[in-house]
Design an enzyme around this catalytic site. Structure first.
Site, short mmCIF file in Angstrom:
data_model
loop_
_atom_site.label_atom_id
_atom_site.label_comp_id
_atom_site.label_asym_id
_atom_site.label_seq_id
_atom_site.Cartn_x
_atom_site.Cartn_y
_atom_site.Cartn_z
N GLU A 151 0.84 -1.20 0.00
CA GLU A 151 0.00 0.00 0.00
C GLU A 151 0.88 1.25 0.00
O GLU A 151 1.92 1.30 0.65
CB GLU A 151 -0.87 -0.01 1.26
N LYS B 189 -9.64 2.80 -2.11
CA LYS B 189 -9.83 2.15 -0.82
C LYS B 189 -11.20 2.49 -0.23
O LYS B 189 -11.53 3.66 -0.04
CB LYS B 189 -8.72 2.59 0.13
N CYS C 267 -5.46 -2.90 2.68
CA CYS C 267 -5.17 -2.84 4.12
C CYS C 267 -6.40 -2.95 5.02
O CYS C 267 -6.89 -4.04 5.28
CB CYS C 267 -4.38 -1.57 4.43
#
Length: 257
Positions: free
Chosen positions: A44, A110, A144
């Site tokens: 990431e 995200k 994540c």
């Protein structure tokens, strides 16, 4: 249809808020990858580390990195995946790019921004899940903190691979290990996580634990040091176990609103 997919997981240190240095370092590391590699996966925010100060980064760096990914993918004839700080209009995004060697680009913003670090105040959250069809495998790339939310990762698309890129800190490494394995078992898919190592510019420590699990939860790769991990995925493994263990057919019937 390809029967196997070969993936290289890049677990490494990152230069804090320094895209040029990170691109240079990764370009050098790319020279050592196996000739069998189909996909390179980077952590990431691989050009900056997990910064909450995107204004410290030149607003054109996102486009520079995307161009670099396209060039590297074409040169080495591999797909490259990773997320970066990306500015579009008035907003910053933690945006993942899946870049194919033919130049085709897929993107995912995200969904679950990390409120504990104030990511939701700096980066605009995404709203759409991404499924990439590549070399006969259906891949769902996520980022994540998304790992903590099983409903978002729920396998309603019959994907083959869950692919997480992360900056997941050392104090919560046990949760990372546990959730990656759980996502594989509950979705009857491969589950792969690529994390960074070392200290970031804020003093947060990252211990890696990049790993891969098959559809039964068997660990295929794991590391706590700087290295490139290689894992090969099998369509036959998925077909055999999904035909034998028809767990996905018993999924609860509900939709995300």
């Amino acid at each position: 249809m390809e029967e196997e997919l070969h993936i290289a997981l890049f677990q490494c240190h990152l230069f804090w808020e320094n895209p040029e240095a990170n691109r240079k370092a990764f370009s050098e590391k790319f020279d050592s990858i196996s000739s069998e590699t189909d996909i390179i996966v980077l952590p990431e925010m691989f050009t900056t580390g997990f910064t909450m100060n995107p204004k410290n980064i030149d607003e054109h760096e996102g486009e520079k990195t995307l161009a670099w990914m396209k060039f590297a993918a074409s040169k080495r004839q591999v797909a490259i995946v990773g997320s970066i700080v990306f500015k579009e209009g008035a907003h910053f995004y933690n945006r993942l790019f899946f870049v194919q060697p033919d130049g085709k680009v897929h993107r995912y913003d995200k969904k679950h921004t990390f409120t504990l670090a104030g990511e939701h105040e700096v980066y605009k959250a995404g709203e759409k899940k991404l499924i990439v069809d590549y070399k006969g495998f259906k891949i769902c790339p996520l980022i994540c903190y998304d790992l903590r939310f099983p409903v978002w990762a729920r396998n309603t698309e019959d994907y083959d691979v869950l692919l997480y890129v992360a900056n997941w800190p050392k104090p919560r490494a046990e949760a990372w290990d546990t959730l990656l394995k759980a996502r594989a078992i509950e979705n009857m898919s491969y589950s792969i996580g690529v994390n960074r190592i070392g200290l970031d510019g804020l003093g947060h420590d990252y211990s890696g634990h990049s790993s891969a699990y098959d559809a039964l939860g068997k660990q295929l790769a794991f590391s706590e040091r700087e290295e490139i991990l290689y894992v090969s995925l099998s369509k036959e493994h998925l077909k055999t176990n999904r035909d034998k263990l028809k767990f996905l057919q018993d999924r609860d019937d509900f939709n995300l609103l």
